[in-house]
Design a protein around this motif. Structure first.
Motif, PDB file in Angstrom:
ATOM      1  N   ARG A  59       1.744 -96.538  25.802  1.00 54.91           N
ATOM      2  CA  ARG A  59       1.859 -97.067  27.170  1.00 54.91           C
ATOM      3  C   ARG A  59       0.545 -96.913  27.928  1.00 54.91           C
ATOM      4  NH1 ARG A  59       4.724 -94.709  32.365  1.00 54.91           N
ATOM      5  NH2 ARG A  59       3.898 -96.210  33.815  1.00 54.91           N
ATOM      6  N   LEU A  60      -0.095 -95.750  27.793  1.00 54.08           N
ATOM      7  CA  LEU A  60      -1.367 -95.545  28.488  1.00 54.08           C
ATOM      8  C   LEU A  60      -2.411 -96.540  28.001  1.00 54.08           C
ATOM      9  CD1 LEU A  60      -1.520 -91.654  28.598  1.00 54.08           C
ATOM     10  CD2 LEU A  60      -0.837 -93.229  30.422  1.00 54.08           C
ATOM     11  N   MET A  61      -2.453 -96.770  26.687  1.00 55.46           N
ATOM     12  CA  MET A  61      -3.396 -97.753  26.138  1.00 55.46           C
ATOM     13  C   MET A  61      -3.083 -99.148  26.688  1.00 55.46           C
ATOM     14  SD  MET A  61      -5.463 -96.216  23.871  1.00 55.46           S
ATOM     15  CE  MET A  61      -5.931 -97.478  22.744  1.00 55.46           C
ATOM     16  N   SER A  62      -1.810 -99.504  26.707  1.00 56.99           N
ATOM     17  CA  SER A  62      -1.414-100.825  27.198  1.00 56.99           C
ATOM     18  C   SER A  62      -1.747-100.979  28.677  1.00 56.99           C
ATOM     19  CB  SER A  62       0.084-101.031  26.970  1.00 56.99           C
ATOM     20  OG  SER A  62       0.495-102.276  27.476  1.00 56.99           O
ATOM     21  N   ASP A  63      -1.426 -99.959  29.477  1.00 56.43           N
ATOM     22  CA  ASP A  63      -1.698-100.025  30.916  1.00 56.43           C
ATOM     23  C   ASP A  63      -3.185-100.142  31.219  1.00 56.43           C
ATOM     24  OD1 ASP A  63       1.009 -99.777  31.375  1.00 56.43           O
ATOM     25  OD2 ASP A  63       0.895 -97.725  32.153  1.00 56.43           O
ATOM     26  N   GLY A 123      -2.944-108.073  28.765  1.00 57.03           N
ATOM     27  CA  GLY A 123      -1.931-108.785  29.544  1.00 57.03           C
ATOM     28  C   GLY A 123      -0.737-109.126  28.684  1.00 57.03           C
ATOM     29  N   GLY A 124       0.331-109.428  29.330  1.00 53.17           N
ATOM     30  CA  GLY A 124       1.547-109.752  28.600  1.00 53.17           C
ATOM     31  C   GLY A 124       2.234-108.497  28.090  1.00 53.17           C
ATOM     32  N   THR A 145       8.676-100.537  16.598  1.00 49.86           N
ATOM     33  CA  THR A 145       7.283-100.820  16.237  1.00 49.86           C
ATOM     34  C   THR A 145       6.844-102.076  16.983  1.00 49.86           C
ATOM     35  OG1 THR A 145       7.717 -99.949  14.015  1.00 49.86           O
ATOM     36  CG2 THR A 145       5.696-101.224  14.304  1.00 49.86           C
ATOM     37  N   PHE A 146       5.693-102.017  17.622  1.00 43.46           N
ATOM     38  CA  PHE A 146       5.192-103.157  18.386  1.00 43.46           C
ATOM     39  C   PHE A 146       3.677-103.171  18.331  1.00 43.46           C
ATOM     40  CE2 PHE A 146       5.801 -99.616  21.279  1.00 43.46           C
ATOM     41  CZ  PHE A 146       4.590 -99.545  21.944  1.00 43.46           C
ATOM     42  N   SER A 147       3.099-104.264  18.834  1.00 44.41           N
ATOM     43  CA  SER A 147       1.637-104.358  18.849  1.00 44.41           C
ATOM     44  C   SER A 147       1.171-105.109  20.089  1.00 44.41           C
ATOM     45  CB  SER A 147       1.126-105.050  17.584  1.00 44.41           C
ATOM     46  OG  SER A 147       1.596-106.382  17.529  1.00 44.41           O
ATOM     47  N   PHE A 148      -0.078-104.876  20.423  1.00 46.87           N
ATOM     48  CA  PHE A 148      -0.753-105.612  21.481  1.00 46.87           C
ATOM     49  C   PHE A 148      -2.253-105.509  21.220  1.00 46.87           C
ATOM     50  CE2 PHE A 148      -0.131-101.310  23.073  1.00 46.87           C
ATOM     51  CZ  PHE A 148      -1.373-100.968  23.581  1.00 46.87           C
ATOM     52  N   MET A 149      -3.009-106.370  21.851  1.00 40.26           N
ATOM     53  CA  MET A 149      -4.448-106.347  21.718  1.00 40.26           C
ATOM     54  C   MET A 149      -5.033-105.607  22.914  1.00 40.26           C
ATOM     55  SD  MET A 149      -6.894-107.170  19.652  1.00 40.26           S
ATOM     56  CE  MET A 149      -6.257-108.447  18.584  1.00 40.26           C
ATOM     57  N   ALA A 150      -5.901-104.646  22.629  1.00 45.26           N
ATOM     58  CA  ALA A 150      -6.575-103.890  23.684  1.00 45.26           C
ATOM     59  C   ALA A 150      -8.000-104.410  23.829  1.00 45.26           C
ATOM     60  CB  ALA A 150      -6.587-102.405  23.339  1.00 45.26           C
ATOM     61  N   ARG A 151      -8.417-104.598  25.067  1.00 46.83           N
ATOM     62  CA  ARG A 151      -9.771-105.082  25.360  1.00 46.83           C
ATOM     63  C   ARG A 151     -10.609-103.914  25.864  1.00 46.83           C
ATOM     64  NH1 ARG A 151     -10.167-110.520  27.627  1.00 46.83           N
ATOM     65  NH2 ARG A 151     -10.605-110.918  25.462  1.00 46.83           N
TER      66      ARG A 151
END
Length: 144
Positions: A82-86, A91-92, A105-111
């Motif tokens: 969550r901290l990484m996502s926030d 976005g999204g 299990t989930f994924s997102f792209m971190a910039r």
């Protein structure tokens, strides 16, 4: 949280991080908050902000990861995912490959400043066994 070593490192502009190992050495979320309040950092929000800056400006350049696997006991708690996502999510909402309570299990792209890195969120391995196929599937979602 006695015995924690304070890290007095500076970023590339000479600003001190003044962070410490509170997030890494805590026994639970409540003890992190109490320790942050009684430290020079002053609050949990300041600790999180400094820790995320340290991660981006020190840890990432040293390890240059292709993938980050972050623990998550849900996106409503102060989990690593969550901290990484926030702080770094592009976005999204995260893309889930499994939403069960055991194998979530989930994924997102971190910039980050230097690059974009896929992040895979899994349940904490102290209580749950990760499924490697789900981790691969979540990573593939970010490679599309």
């Amino acid at each position: 949280m006695e015995g924690l070593e304070r890290l007095d490192l500076c970023d590339l502009k000479g600003r001190p991080y003044n962070t410490n190992a509170l997030l890494m050495c805590s026994k639970d979320a409540n003890s992190v908050k109490k320790a942050a309040l009684s430290s020079p950092i002053g609050s949990l929000n300041n600790l999180i902000e400094k820790s995320m800056r340290f991660f981006e400006e020190v840890t990432l350049p040293l390890c240059q990861p292709e993938l980050i696997i972050a623990y998550s006991n849900g996106m409503n708690s102060h989990s690593a995912a969550r901290l990484m996502s926030d702080h770094f999510g592009k976005g999204g909402k995260p893309q889930y490959v499994n939403q069960s309570s055991y194998y979530s299990t989930f994924s997102f792209m971190a910039r980050f400043k230097l690059s974009d890195v896929p992040v895979i969120g899994i349940r904490h391995m102290s209580r749950f066994k990760p499924d490697l196929q789900l981790i691969r599937k979540a990573w593939e979602l970010q490679q599309l």
